[in-house]
Structures are given as C-alpha cells and as structure tokens.
Design a protein around this motif. Structure first.
Motif, short mmCIF file in Angstrom:
data_model
loop_
_atom_site.label_atom_id
_atom_site.label_comp_id
_atom_site.label_asym_id
_atom_site.label_seq_id
_atom_site.Cartn_x
_atom_site.Cartn_y
_atom_site.Cartn_z
N PRO A 25 -8.52 -8.59 6.06
CA PRO A 25 -7.41 -7.39 4.69
C PRO A 25 -7.82 -8.00 3.24
CG PRO A 25 -5.37 -8.86 5.56
CD PRO A 25 -6.81 -9.39 6.15
N ILE A 26 -9.14 -6.96 2.43
CA ILE A 26 -9.43 -7.18 1.82
C ILE A 26 -8.81 -7.52 0.13
CG2 ILE A 26 -11.10 -6.76 0.52
CD1 ILE A 26 -12.57 -7.56 2.98
N ARG A 27 -8.27 -6.53 0.69
CA ARG A 27 -6.63 -6.49 -0.61
C ARG A 27 -6.21 -8.01 -1.51
NH1 ARG A 27 -7.12 -0.93 -2.45
NH2 ARG A 27 -8.80 -0.05 -0.48
N TRP A 28 -6.09 -8.34 0.12
CA TRP A 28 -4.57 -9.66 -0.17
C TRP A 28 -5.90 -10.97 0.59
CZ3 TRP A 28 -3.95 -4.43 1.77
CH2 TRP A 28 -2.63 -4.34 1.42
N THR A 29 -6.86 -10.94 0.57
CA THR A 29 -7.53 -12.19 0.74
C THR A 29 -8.83 -12.60 -0.28
OG1 THR A 29 -7.71 -11.40 3.54
CG2 THR A 29 -8.97 -12.94 2.24
#
Length: 896
Positions: free
Chosen positions: A699-703
């Motif tokens: 999950p790019i936006r949270w990683t």
C-alpha cells in the motif's frame, strides 16, 4: 429508554374519514386496532391523529415504533390500479393541546412506511418499523398517519426517547441524561465526585445519540485515608493507611509503626522508634543502633590506629556514620583533646570502620570513644585494650562466604570452574565512564549440582544491559556459599546449562514456519461448532469471501455479537490455508486495542473466522460519516488506542505492514482496534530486525520509503504508517495524498514532500506526524515513545489548543476554479462533489446560489444561512472557497 406514552391501544385518537376503530379482547384484556381498507376507491386521503403527547424538555429526538399489518394488493380482484401497500407518518409540534382541531397543513411528513412482510388471504404477518423524529423544541407534539389507498391495520404505536443511564465512572457520578439529536451527536455532561473523593479538574463524559456513555475526561481520586472499592471511597482498614489523594490502594503500616484505627493518613512510630527529618512520613520507623563492636587500638609508625566492627543492630538503617571523641588525662584531671591531634581521614562523618590518630603528646593518658550515628540517634562504645579482645572462632561446618568482583566492558561473561554443590549469588551493577556506581540488578541465586566435573556446575552467565548511546562499564558481584551439609540440583541447573537457554523465547510464532498450516490454526485458535454461529446480515466483503454480522452462542457462555469472515465456494487448498493463517496470527494476540479472535471453523466444509463485532466499522469510513463532529481531544484519544495496540505488536517483534485507517475498527464506545493481519509478518532475528519479501502488494500511500524501495519492513516502517493514520484521523478520513497517483506519491516523498497539516490539527500532533515521517528510520520515535507523548497531550488538553498552519490550496486539492482536468467547474454541484459535500447541492440551489461566481462571493454567515450547520462541513466549504479565490493551481503549489 424514556417512555413518553403507552401503546396506541390505550390512546384517545381523532378518527378522520375512513379509519375504523375495532375493539378486541386478547388474554382477557381489551385493546383497539385502527384499520382502513378502501382499496377500490380512487384518491384516498384518510387521516388518524394521536392525542397531544407532552415532551420532556431535553428530549429533542424521539423514536416511533409502529406495529401494523398491510394486505397484499394482489389479493383484491380488480383493485390493482388503485390499491397501495404503504402509508405515511406525519408530525406536528405545539405548545398546547388543540383538542379535536385538525389542519393537514400543520403536519410535516416524517417517512413513508412500507412493510417488510405483506399479509395474504391465508397468512397474517405483523410488521414492526421504527422511525426517528428529530429537532423537537416545543412543549409537545402530535403524530398522524395518512392512508392513500392501502388496506392496513395499525396495531400499536410506542414513542420513546433514549437516555444515558445514571452512572458512576472513575469515582465521578453522572446523572441520567437524555441522548442528543442530529445537531448534537455527543452531549457533554459534567459529573460530581462521589463522597470522600476529589478531582483537580471537573470530570466530564459524553452521551451519544444511542444512549451510550463514551470518552470520559478527568477522574476523581479518593481523599487521603480512603481507597476505591466498587465505585466508592471507603476508609482504609485498621492497620493500613494512604497519605495522599490518588488512585492507589491503602497500604499496610510500615515496620515499627503504630496500627491506628480506620481512615489513617499516616502511621506514627512506635515507642523507641523514629523517623529522620529526611525520611518520608510514609516510610518505616528506625530503631536505635547498638554500639560499635570490637574497638581495637594499635600503634604503627608513631600513629595510633583505631579499628572497630559495625553495630550488631543498625536499627534498620543504612546511613550509619561514626565520629571519634578524645579525652586527655593528667593525673585525675581529664579534658577534651581539642584540635591539637589529627585524625585521618577525619574525626567525624566516617563511613569506614577505622581511623588513624597522630600528633599525640608523650606521657599522657588518652581515652577514645567511637560514636555510631544514624539519621535518628547516637550510641557510644568505649575503647578496650587489644588484650581484651575475645578469641576468634573457626568452624569448618559454617558456611564460608567469598566475594569476587569482575570488572566488565561487555554485556555478558562466562564463569567456569565452579565448585560442585555450591550456591552462587550474582548481582550486576552499572558503572559510568568515570567509575562512579549506578543502579544494580536484583540478586539471583543458582546452585551447582553435587557431581564433581558435571558440566552444569562448570559454567554460568551474568548479564547487564548497554546504554543506548555509549557503553557503560559494569561489574558482576560473584558470591558463592559452600554448603557441606547437603547438595541438590534445582531447576536453575537446567537454565544454567546452556547460554542458548538463557535467551528469551520469541513471543510471536510465524504460522508460515509450520510444515502443516493446520497445526498452527489448532495451536493458536479455538475451534467452534457451526451450530453455535448464527449469521444475520452481510456487512462487507473480504479478499476471500463475504463478512457477516452474527451471534455466537457457546453453551455455558454469554451470547455475543460477532463478525464472521467466510471463505467463498470453489477455493483452492492454498487459499484456504492463507485464509486461516490470519486466524493463526490473531489468536496469539491479547490486547484491548487489537481485534479479538473468538475462534475458527475448520473441521467443516465452510471455513469461517469469528472475531468480536465492532459496531462502527472501519475508522476511515466512520470518520467521513461524522466529519467535524469530534473535538481534537477525542481524535487524539482514538490515536492513543491505536498506538497502544501497535506498541503491543512491536513488543512482540511483530510488523503489521498494512497499518491504515481502513484496517482500524471502531466499536460503539469509540474504542479503536488494529485489525487485518493479511500482510503482516514477524521480525527475523537479524541485527536490522527486518523482513524481506519478494512479492505481494504494497500500500504505497501508507508505506515507508525504505519498505517501498527495498521491501524491508520494520517496526520503524509501521511508525511511518502510523503517521499516515494520524493524518487520516485528524483529516476525518480524507484520502492521503488525495488524487495523486502512486508514482506521484513516491516521487514527492523522495523529494522531501510531506503531507500538510489537516484543518484544525493541533501543532503538537502534526509535529509528531513529521517525526514519524523522518527519512532516517533510526530517528523515528518508537511506539512506546508515541504512547507516552499522546498520554501527555491527553493529560494537558491545553497543549492541543495551538493549531498547526493550514493551507487550503494543498489540503483540499482545489486548483483555483478548475476541476481536476484544469477546466473551470461547470456547476456548483460539480464543485461540491469534488470536495465531497454534494449533500448540500439542494441547499445551494434553494438559496439561489447556482453559479461559481455567486459561490466566490459567499461568506461564513452565508454558508450557515443556507443550512450548513456541522462545524467540519462549514469549515471545509469555507476553506474551499478560500482556495477557489487563489488563482494558483495545486500543481504549481507542488512544483514550488
């Protein structure tokens, strides 16, 4: 619930037009039904109105529960064109009873009532429906029912309001409170401390619209001499005391003190025992030390050496010091030696049991007295000549004690050649770089076996910890007592036998390490029989199948609401194993902020995972639905719960990898719990503490950037994700990085861009977010630090009043007066939809605001006047208009 009046069967009603009153007898009691059935006639308009219903002043929101029967239109021949299967509910407010006067224009429609079950010719089906009447403000109201061509019978009407019951929480008493309405979702209530309790700040709590108490603020504490017992403050029992107002329990009176009657705030010393001026009034009392023993005077190199032994009884104190008193005698006359003689190292304040005396005159008699001092008193001992010393005693049967001190510069030591049949005590003490002593560990005792040469008696290990920034020197006090009377081998021998066994066990076990995944499920999860599970309603869909709300009723246990994850038909064996692996993970956790696993179904065709039911669902959706309804203090309280759950996971060497608001669940008391362990993995035992994966969605936006770049996950990468969750919570469920693509997000982060502060976000909270988003993962705070900081903010609500800077152009992502493609907004509704406020389109249209030029002229008061009441919605629209007025596009803002 607070009832406003009894069922309709006992009401006097105004019957208009075609409604009929039918009296029936049931179980010996008479009751009335109201019915109408003119399905063959056109343009029916039949009304039934209740008598005047008085309203409790604070009950602005009431519930109307109807029981009714509706006949199937298909059961009437030739009436299909005129027959209806619904009727309408209306209400009208009034400050006085108007009697039988009835005007349809005074009534406001509440809802159209449609049956779930329709009655046929052969089967009677009773429907129950509940509707809400909001924003009541006058002394009373009427209900009315309009029939427009149905065949219906109204059996009963129950009107009630919800209350939060009188309760005691944290020793504060809160009165019964009527639940708020739509405009006041949380009603703040002040409490009063119970008898013999006090509070620094006024205790408060909130009453929800559903009649539940949530988010208590402040607490009362029992006064000195009282302790909390079942929501009361009771006197300390005789023989115990409590010195100050706190949440602590009464404690037994310390040693050598008098046990007073109940309610003691301090225990005075017994006769013959005392406290020193610096002793705490809650501590034990000390007795008088006995005299120093075995005082000996010897001469050496022209000096007199005095040595002695410590008092046999120190009175329970450790602050024993010694002083020397000297008298010189000529003939029968004795006087103080004065300052002529010299003592080394000193004549007073000695902590050692020896002193050297010089500068003595010849041919004079000297008498030296050694005084033992403690914090409470002084006793003396006369010097005795060496010849009077008692002979020393030697007995081979006595235990022999030897002390060995090892100076270490590492955190472990192996000690070999231990004596069989011997008990050893170990204590570790830290030393600073200049050699001054620090804190020490507790003494630990181990005993070697009695067999000569046994390896269990040949080695052991002593530990102490390193400082985070620099190595602390230390020493291990290594003491053994040789016991000739007997030998034994205790459980310590096994513990001592191998340095590997001294390592702590890993708390969390990765189920993927099991050769047979079913073994992991059986080890960590409870098997539930499907007959104990009742599915009620589909509430969502997961990766593997549907999710239901249901009931778990295990024999011998209380019935509980649960969420039931199911495995869709046609699954492969690998999908089944992946599905159940989440239960193997969840089953190892036990914390109030981690979703609780109730059990699994694995031994039947349809596999299921059963967890506790969280009434308010996913946190992101819940916050979006209640945008602007919670104060910063409440949002920080939610974050504190999430951080506590993550601290628990990180303490278990466990990385979540998918921490996001969508994976946080909220119950009906606003308690947040971490869930969804599908991407989670355990930390490996390497120095970096990372987990590397070659596949799987991220999950790019949270990683964290290092996890995206190298697929290395740590607790520090979870901390980055927690920072994003903080932003989501403070932004009421806004999507992180808005409509930016994943590629744009990664590029922006690598170029040091960070999400801006959400609207009305406290500065201290935003600063913590930025700390979580530090590029260097070693510099990010740990979850323990985060919990401590959030606790500090919650204890000091004033710290949340300073608001971080807010830029509406970035935070709302509105490029001046343009849509996402750069073209101007074509309508007011298109603009409102872009900021997720489309529910107000009708308000703008009714107020005549139909062009974007008119929108740009609006002020805060104009927005309020068209019906935007919620603070969060009001601010979002106002800040959006502010962004619209700025001709700088969002894209150029990011470029800057």
């Amino acid at each position: 619930h607070g009832s406003l009046f009894v069922p309709l069967t006992l009401l006097l009603c105004v019957v208009l037009f075609q409604w009929e009153v039918i009296q029936r007898t049931l179980n010996g009691s008479q009751f009335y039904t109201f019915s109408v059935c003119n399905v063959g006639e056109r343009e029916q308009d039949n009304w039934l109105r209740t008598t005047f219903i008085q309203r409790r002043p604070s009950a602005s929101r009431v519930f109307v529960e109807l029981q009714f029967i509706v006949r199937d239109c298909n059961s009437f021949d030739g009436a299909s064109l005129t027959c209806k299967e619904t009727f309408n509910l209306f209400t009208s407010e009034s400050d006085a009873d108007v009697g039988t006067t009835f005007r349809k224009g005074q009534f406001k429609k509440v809802a159209t009532i449609a049956p779930d079950e329709i009655t046929s010719k052969n089967e009677l089906r009773i429907n129950t429906e509940t509707k809400v009447v909001e924003n009541l403000s006058r002394k009373g109201f009427y209900l009315a029912f309009q029939d427009i061509g149905a065949c219906i019978a109204l059996l009963s009407v129950r009107v009630y309001y919800k209350t939060c019951p009188a309760t005691v929480k944290s020793l504060a008493s809160f009165p019964e409170t009527v639940a708020g309405g739509e405009n006041q979702a949380l009603r703040e209530v002040s409490g009063v401390c119970v008898e013999n309790a006090i509070s620094e700040e006024l205790p408060r709590i909130y009453c929800t619209v559903d009649g539940e108490w949530v988010v208590p603020v402040g607490q009362c504490q029992c006064k000195p001499g009282y302790e909390e017992v079942e929501d009361e403050c009771q006197e300390c029992k005789a023989g115990s005391f409590k010195a100050e107002a706190s949440g602590d329990k009464c404690t037994p009176c310390p040693a050598n003190t008098q046990e007073l009657d109940s309610g003691a705030v301090v225990c005075p010393c017994m006769d013959g025992f005392y406290r020193a001026p610096n002793d705490p009034p809650t501590g034990p009392c000390s007795g008088l030390p006995s005299a120093p023993r075995d005082l000996v005077a010897t001469t050496s190199a022209g000096k007199l050496l005095l040595t002695w032994s410590p008092p046999e009884d120190t009175g329970g104190r450790t602050d024993i010091t010694y002083s020397i008193e000297c008298q010189r005698c000529e003939g029968m006359v004795c006087q103080s030696c004065g300052e002529k003689i010299r003592y080394e190292p000193a004549g007073v304040g000695l902590t050692d049991t020896k002193v050297s005396v010089s500068e003595l005159d010849a041919h004079l008699n000297y008498t030296f007295t050694v005084e033992a001092h403690s914090g409470v008193t002084v006793l003396t001992s006369q010097a005795v000549p060496p010849a009077n010393r008692p002979p020393s005693t030697s007995d081979d049967n006595l235990d022999v004690t030897t002390y060995t001190v090892l100076i270490l510069e590492k955190n472990s030591v192996q000690i070999k050649d231990l004596v069989p049949g011997t008990a050893y005590l170990f204590r570790v003490q830290a030393l600073s770089s200049d050699g001054s002593p620090g804190g020490s560990s507790m003494e630990e005792q181990f005993e070697t076996s009695g067999t000569e040469g046994n390896q269990h008696g040949q080695r052991s290990t002593c530990f102490f910890l390193k400082n985070e920034t620099s190595l602390i020197h230390g020493f291990c006090i290594f003491l053994f007592r040789k016991r000739n009377s007997h030998t034994r081998q205790g459980p310590e021998d096994t513990y001592f036998s191998s340095s590997e066994q001294l390592k702590p066990l890993k708390t969390y076990v990765d189920p993927h390490t099991y050769e047979d995944p079913n073994t992991a499920v059986l080890k960590f999860a409870t098997e539930i029989h499907p007959s104990h599970i009742t599915k009620q309603k589909v509430i969502g869909a997961g990766e593997f199948g549907e999710v239901y709300r249901g009931i778990l009723k295990v024999p011998g246990r209380k019935e509980v609401a649960v969420a039931i994850k199911t495995l869709k038909p046609g699954y492969t064996e690998k999908q089944r194993q992946d599905f159940l692996s989440e239960a193997s993970i969840m089953g190892q956790f036990s914390h109030q902020n981690i979703i609780r696993l109730e059990g699994v179904v694995t031994k039947f065709k349809h596999a299921m995972i059963v967890t506790e039911y969280m009434e308010n669902g996913a946190l992101d959706r819940y916050l979006r639905d209640h945008d602007g309804e919670f104060a910063s203090f409440q949002l920080v309280g939610m974050l504190r719960g999430i951080a506590a759950g993550m601290k628990y996971l990180s303490d278990m060497s466990y990385v979540h990898r998918d921490l996001a608001a969508r994976n946080i669940l909220v119950n009906n008391t606003l308690e947040c719990k971490v869930s969804d362990f599908g991407l989670s993995r355990v930390l490996e035992d390497d120095p970096e503490g990372t987990y590397t994966t070659s596949g799987g969605k991220i999950p790019i936006r949270w990683t964290a950037p290092e996890a995206i770049a190298y697929r290395k996950f740590t607790s520090a990468s979870d901390v980055w994700s927690f920072g994003i969750v903080m932003w989501e919570v403070m932004a009421f469920g806004e999507r992180p990085y808005w409509d930016m693509s994943n590629h744009e997000v990664m590029k922006a982060i690598n170029e040091a861009f960070r999400l801006p502060a959400p609207m009305d976000c406290p500065s201290a909270v935003y600063q913590l977010m930025l700390q979580c988003w530090l590029q260097d993962r070693s510099k990010r705070p740990r979850f323990g630090d985060i919990v401590s900081l959030l606790d500090k903010l919650l204890r000091s609500p004033d710290s949340l009043k300073t608001i971080a800077d807010f830029d509406p152009r970035i935070s709302i992502r509105l490029p001046s007066t343009s849509g996402s493609d750069g073209s101007p907004f074509r309508s007011v509704s298109e603009w409102l939809e872009s900021i997720k406020m489309s529910q107000y389109s009708e308000n703008f249209a009714c107020a005549g605001v139909v062009t974007m030029d008119q929108v740009l002229q609006m002020k805060n008061e104009d927005i309020k006047n068209i019906g935007v009441r919620l603070p969060g919605h009001l601010k979002r629209i106002a800040y959006s208009i502010l962004g619209l007025k700025d001709q700088t596009s969002t894209l150029s803002v990011f470029a800057v």
